[in-house]
Structure formats: C-alpha cells, structure tokens
Design an enzyme around this catalytic site. Structure first.
Site: not given
Ligand code: PHB
Length: 354
Positions: A27, A178, A181, A183, A238
């Site tokens: 990102t 994805h 992490n 999401y 997260n």
């Molecule tokens: C972030 O923007 O911090 C981020 C985005 C996607 C990920 C991990 C971190 O998989």
C-alpha cells in the site's frame, strides 16, 4: 552464482517466471483524487519494479464499500480501469508480469471514507480495537461496523466478480484474492471476528464459505491458473485472532485444491505476530499449486527456504520500496538501499520513484 535457487526459472500457473523474486503487494496511497485513480507517477513506480518475477499490485478496492484508506486505488470505475491499463501496458513493454490484488477491507474503514458516510461492514459488529483509520481528515478511531445481512452476501461476491472482470479489461495477467491481514475475507475466516450464527459463521466449513464463493466467481472469469490467494494464518494485525488456525487453514487449503489456483501466498510473518507452533509446511504439502512465502525474508533466508523445498517463490515487500531493481541487486550482491518509512504511505515522488 550465489543464489542458485532464487535465480532459477519456475512455472506459476501457466506463466513461466524467470526467477523466484516476487514483488509483494504494498500500500503506497498515491492515487489521484477524487476517484482513487492510478496516475502517471504510479505508472513510473510499477515500471521501475518490472524486473520482479511477478508484480502483485498494492491492495486495490473492488468497490466503494471496499475502501478503507485514503488515497488507495480502486478497480470499479472506467477511469480506474484506464489508469491501470497504462500501468499494465508499461510493465508488459518492459517484459514484466503483473497481477492485481483484489481488496475489500470490511471493518477496517471509516464512515468518512464510505459513500453516504455509511458505517463499514463486517461479518459481526465488532470493532478493530488497535490503531486508527487513515482518512482524508487524518487518523480517526475505528467505529463499530455493521454486521452484513445474509441477503447482502451475494452482492459482496458480485463486487469481487465485477472487479475481476475489470482487472481483465485493465490488462492484468491475473489476480490475487486478498484474504489476509484482517480485511473482509480474513474477518469471515477467523473466529475472533466471525460470530455469525448463519451458514457463514460457526463451523470452519461455514467460515470458509464466503472465500470459496469468491474464488468460484473469480476463477470463472480468469481460470484457476491466473488466480492466487493471500492468507495470514497467524496474523494478528487489525486485532485479529483465531482459536484453531492449523485446523482452519489445513481445511481451507484442501478445499482450495479443486480450483487449481496458481499459487498460495502466505504471510508467515507480519508485525512479529507469534506463530505459536503453526506449521506452514503442512499447507505447502497439501496445496497443489505454488507456495509463495512472505514476511521479513532476506536473499539468504529466501534461498534457504527454496533450497529446502519450503517454498516455490518468495515475495519481498519493503526491500522493493528502496530497491525497485531488487533482483539485479541481489544477483550482483550489491548493497541495498534502506527504505524510509516516512515515505511509505502517501506523499509525492520522494521515496516512491526517486
Ligand atoms: C496497510 O495499508 O497498512 C496494509 C494494507 C494491506 C495489507 C496490510 C497492510 O495487507
């Protein structure tokens, strides 16, 4: 040559990759506003990285609802598709290959980033309880999300399907789902965030249901050999948790095999979350495609992992930020630039294409 395994050819799905060094999704928060549109500076950035065996793009929102961070790009409007087309054309001109990472953040958003200031959605109404949301008005506390209704889930799957079609139009070589992490898809997988009592919650079979439905529609668009999936079995980023990660992910991987995916991309380490005895190699042995390892690898540890048959590809993140020609540097044994974390997210050319 020092890194024989790292610099050996290998197939990924039906693609032939020249070596094993993949650019991990990063990102960088530099798309044009309004509209979350990839721009010329982004074209230059990806061009500079095109000697990666494969580029996986930064996480890209599949829909307005899927957005969770200011300045991140999307793949749901005509202007976004056109912006990405310039990037894929440039990477292909440089003989590179590029997959798009498809992203719905679920609860990791903020009402100020949502259409009509809607409350972010999630499997269950449980807020992220660490960190803050990155909005256009600065950092803000996370809100308690709204639990998705059962009859809304077909629309979530449809958001992924349309994004997969758009990614094809934009000239990508494939897509990565994805599911890591913290999401949306990860929120459904793990029992710390999924407290549903319908067919999408409770048992492992139910918690993997949404991921399986998403993979089905995406492989219908692309064919399995052009699709990868990213997971983070031990991740806590997260504020994620799972009570039986080995059972959950062993089962998920067994179920993935019916789709003949190109690769399984595993975040083995992120923000030093404890692994607690999790055995990643079990996943590799169960999976019928390529295993892509990610998380704090160096050239030396990557070489060892490949040699010991613990992985087939290794995705590097931060090293690519300051060394877009990373494969060349590793091949030559050249010194690596150190990345500057203050330029990771947002800003201009500094730390991005200079
Ligand atoms: C972030 O923007 O911090 C981020 C985005 C996607 C990920 C991990 C971190 O998989």
């Amino acid at each position: 040559m020092k890194f024989n395994a790292l610099f050996s050819k290998e197939k990924l799905g039906d693609l032939s990759l020249p070596h094993r060094i993949v650019m991990a999704p990063l990102t960088r928060s530099r798309s044009s506003q309004p509209g979350d549109i990839p721009n010329d500076m982004n074209v230059e950035y990806y061009k500079q990285c095109s000697t990666a065996a494969l580029i996986i793009t930064e996480a890209t929102q599949i829909s307005p609802q899927g957005k969770g961070y200011a300045f991140t790009p999307g793949i749901h409007s005509k202007a976004q598709i056109q912006g990405w087309k310039k990037i894929t054309d440039k990477v292909h001109n440089e003989n590179g290959r590029i997959f798009m990472q498809l992203w719905h953040v679920g609860r990791v958003s903020h009402s100020s980033l949502q259409r009509g200031n809607a409350i972010p959605v999630a499997p269950s109404a449980i807020a992220v309880d660490e960190g803050q949301a990155f909005t256009y008005e600065g950092m803000k506390d996370f809100e308690t999300p709204r639990a998705l209704e059962l009859n809304e889930l077909p629309d979530i799957v449809e958001q992924y399907r349309l994004a997969a079609i758009n990614a094809k139009q934009a000239g990508f070589d494939g897509v990565e789902i994805h599911a890591a992490n913290g999401y949306l898809l990860d929120q459904f997988l793990k029992d710390g965030t999924n407290k549903r009592d319908d067919i999408y919650g409770g048992s492992i079979e139910n918690r993997i249901r949404l991921v399986m439905e998403v993979i089905k529609v995406i492989t219908d668009v692309w064919g399995g050999s052009r699709v990868g999936i990213r997971i983070s079995p031990t991740g806590t980023f997260n504020s994620m948790s799972e009570s039986k990660p080995q059972e959950l992910y062993n089962h998920l991987v067994e179920k993935l095999n019916q789709f003949n995916l190109a690769y399984l991309h595993v975040v083995e380490d992120f923000a030093n979350a404890p692994v607690n005895g999790f055995n990643f190699n079990v996943l590799r042995k169960k999976f019928n495609g390529a295993y892509m390892a990610n998380g704090s690898y160096t050239a030396e540890t990557a070489e060892r992992s490949l040699k010991n048959k613990l992985s087939d590809f290794v995705a590097f993140g931060v090293p690519f930020i300051a060394n877009p020609d990373l494969p060349k540097r590793l091949r030559l044994g050249a010194e690596l630039n150190q990345a500057d974390p203050t330029t990771f997210y947002g800003g201009d050319a500094k730390g991005y294409i200079d």
